[in-house]
Scaffold this motif. Structure first.
Motif, PDB file in Angstrom:
ATOM      1  N   SER A  52      43.806  20.773  63.446  1.00  0.00           N
ATOM      2  CA  SER A  52      43.914  19.893  62.283  1.00  0.00           C
ATOM      3  C   SER A  52      45.122  20.339  61.469  1.00  0.00           C
ATOM      4  O   SER A  52      45.477  21.521  61.453  1.00  0.00           O
ATOM      5  CB  SER A  52      42.641  19.899  61.445  1.00  0.00           C
ATOM      6  N   ILE A  53      45.778  19.398  60.846  1.00  0.00           N
ATOM      7  CA  ILE A  53      47.003  19.677  60.082  1.00  0.00           C
ATOM      8  C   ILE A  53      46.782  19.202  58.654  1.00  0.00           C
ATOM      9  O   ILE A  53      46.429  18.041  58.431  1.00  0.00           O
ATOM     10  CB  ILE A  53      48.211  18.940  60.712  1.00  0.00           C
ATOM     11  N   ALA A 107      53.174  23.319  51.326  1.00  0.00           N
ATOM     12  CA  ALA A 107      53.035  23.938  52.647  1.00  0.00           C
ATOM     13  C   ALA A 107      52.368  23.013  53.662  1.00  0.00           C
ATOM     14  O   ALA A 107      51.786  21.986  53.313  1.00  0.00           O
ATOM     15  CB  ALA A 107      52.219  25.215  52.517  1.00  0.00           C
ATOM     16  N   ILE A 108      52.490  23.440  54.895  1.00  0.00           N
ATOM     17  CA  ILE A 108      51.821  22.760  56.001  1.00  0.00           C
ATOM     18  C   ILE A 108      50.827  23.769  56.575  1.00  0.00           C
ATOM     19  O   ILE A 108      51.228  24.880  56.932  1.00  0.00           O
ATOM     20  CB  ILE A 108      52.830  22.368  57.100  1.00  0.00           C
ATOM     21  N   ILE A 109      49.563  23.419  56.629  1.00  0.00           N
ATOM     22  CA  ILE A 109      48.568  24.347  57.150  1.00  0.00           C
ATOM     23  C   ILE A 109      48.053  23.813  58.490  1.00  0.00           C
ATOM     24  O   ILE A 109      47.545  22.693  58.568  1.00  0.00           O
ATOM     25  CB  ILE A 109      47.396  24.530  56.160  1.00  0.00           C
ATOM     26  N   LEU A 110      48.228  24.651  59.515  1.00  0.00           N
ATOM     27  CA  LEU A 110      47.736  24.289  60.848  1.00  0.00           C
ATOM     28  C   LEU A 110      46.461  25.073  61.086  1.00  0.00           C
ATOM     29  O   LEU A 110      46.389  26.267  60.793  1.00  0.00           O
ATOM     30  CB  LEU A 110      48.753  24.671  61.920  1.00  0.00           C
ATOM     31  N   MET A 151      60.350  22.317  59.504  1.00  0.00           N
ATOM     32  CA  MET A 151      60.224  22.199  60.959  1.00  0.00           C
ATOM     33  C   MET A 151      59.218  23.245  61.434  1.00  0.00           C
ATOM     34  O   MET A 151      59.336  24.427  61.117  1.00  0.00           O
ATOM     35  CB  MET A 151      61.608  22.463  61.558  1.00  0.00           C
ATOM     36  N   VAL A 152      58.216  22.818  62.191  1.00  0.00           N
ATOM     37  CA  VAL A 152      57.212  23.743  62.704  1.00  0.00           C
ATOM     38  C   VAL A 152      57.308  23.749  64.225  1.00  0.00           C
ATOM     39  O   VAL A 152      57.298  22.696  64.857  1.00  0.00           O
ATOM     40  CB  VAL A 152      55.788  23.307  62.267  1.00  0.00           C
ATOM     41  N   LEU A 163      56.045  20.189  64.932  1.00  0.00           N
ATOM     42  CA  LEU A 163      56.024  19.158  63.886  1.00  0.00           C
ATOM     43  C   LEU A 163      57.459  18.943  63.458  1.00  0.00           C
ATOM     44  O   LEU A 163      58.141  19.892  63.073  1.00  0.00           O
ATOM     45  CB  LEU A 163      55.237  19.660  62.678  1.00  0.00           C
ATOM     46  N   ILE A 164      57.921  17.729  63.527  1.00  0.00           N
ATOM     47  CA  ILE A 164      59.297  17.451  63.118  1.00  0.00           C
ATOM     48  C   ILE A 164      59.279  16.456  61.963  1.00  0.00           C
ATOM     49  O   ILE A 164      58.686  15.384  62.074  1.00  0.00           O
ATOM     50  CB  ILE A 164      60.126  16.904  64.296  1.00  0.00           C
TER      51      ILE A 164
END
Ligand SMILES: *[C@@H]1O[C@H](CO)[C@@H](O)[C@H](O)[C@H]1NC(C)=O
Ligand SMILES: *[C@@H]1O[C@H](CO)[C@@H](O)[C@H](O)[C@H]1NC(C)=O
Ligand SMILES: *[C@@H]1O[C@H](CO)[C@@H](O)[C@H](O)[C@H]1NC(C)=O
Length: 270
Positions: free
Chosen positions: A138-139, A145-148, A197-198, A219-220
């Motif tokens: 889940s993202i 921030a981006i939490i994966l 960019m992830v 993730l772009i």
């Protein structure tokens, strides 16, 4: 005749034996475990006593004598979960099947057999494992921030890593929810990405079962998301212009009409 002697003697004094083919056995969640045990057979099982017992605390796992299963002293932990192949007993097979294996079943099991030929025992070490389920991703995106996050269930506790594009370990958070009733660990692992960019890889290793999972996440953030706004703005601006233009025209026409009517009124008065 003499050369036969040692063989005959060996056969006559062959000791009563109990042998386990797998001294180390891995029980896998969802499958029955078969603890193998063989003994020097006697086709007459009227004197046969088979006892499977935990090594650590001698609790009775299963027992058989007087030619039938004797479960009065069986530990409640194993109730309705054990099974001897009774038709195999006369052939010297005292293997035990355990169903619904769970982490508490881990440990030593003594196969103790006595018959008219003798008495002996052998030990099986049982371990328990469950393959981790396909990790669910889940993202969560917020302003900073981006939490994966990956979630999965299995046993025992795994080795988890989040690797960068260059293969370096990244700091991450791990949450282990204790054993569920099914005998599985519920694992949640999350990684907070700062950059736009992830490109990371989540890895999970269940060393007991040689399970290795690698799940890359890319993730772009394209500029497209920003330029997508542009046409909308252009359309809104164009519509505003049109509305303004129409307003001007209406206003102009109205003023002209007012002027002409006031002239007419003036004539009337004259
Ligand atoms: C005992 O019998 C069972 C059932 O037929 C079989 O699966 C198992 O392999 C046997 N074990 C040994 C040690 O012979
Ligand atoms: C992500 O990293 C991997 C490993 O270095 C690389 O092969 C891949 O091209 C990268 N993907 C993107 C979209 O940058
Ligand atoms: C990452 O950490 C694990 C232990 O969690 C270690 O075994 C591994 O070698 C480390 N990898 C790198 C590239 O540092």
């Amino acid at each position: 005749m003499l050369w036969l002697f040692p063989f005959v003697l060996a056969d006559l004094v062959a000791p009563f034996e109990v042998i386990v083919p797998d001294k180390q056995l891995k029980a896998i969640h969802g499958n029955p475990a078969i603890l193998g045990c063989r003994f020097t057979p006697d086709p007459d099982i009227s004197h046969l006593v088979v006892t499977w017992q935990r090594q650590e605390d001698v609790q009775v796992v299963h027992s058989f004598y007087y030619q039938m299963d004797q479960l009065d002293h069986q530990s409640p932990q194993y109730r309705s979960r054990t099974f001897l192949y009774n038709s195999e007993l006369a052939k010297g097979n005292a293997s035990l099947q355990i169903t619904e294996v769970n982490p508490k079943d881990t440990g030593g099991y003594m196969c103790i057999v006595t018959n008219s030929q003798g008495s002996a025992r052998a030990l099986v070490e049982l371990t328990y494992g469950a393959l981790y389920s396909e990790p669910r991703l889940s993202i969560h995106i917020n302003s900073s921030a981006i939490i994966l996050k990956f979630e999965t269930e299995g046993f025992p506790k795994p080795e988890l890593n989040w690797l960068s594009k260059q293969g370096e370990n990244l700091t991450h958070q791990l949450e282990v929810i204790d054993l569920t009733d099914d005998g599985l660990y519920f694992i949640k692992s999350s990684y907070v990405a700062q950059r736009q960019m992830v490109n990371v890889t989540f890895t999970l290793k269940n060393h007991l079962l040689n399970q290795n999972l690698e799940r890359p996440v890319i993730l772009i953030y394209d500029e497209v998301t920003a330029t997508n706004q542009a046409p909308v703005a252009v359309i809104i601006l164009a519509m505003l212009c049109i509305v303004l233009f129409i307003c001007i025209i209406i206003l102009t026409l109205w003023r002209r009409k007012m002027q002409s009517s006031s002239t007419a009124t003036n004539y009337g008065v004259m």
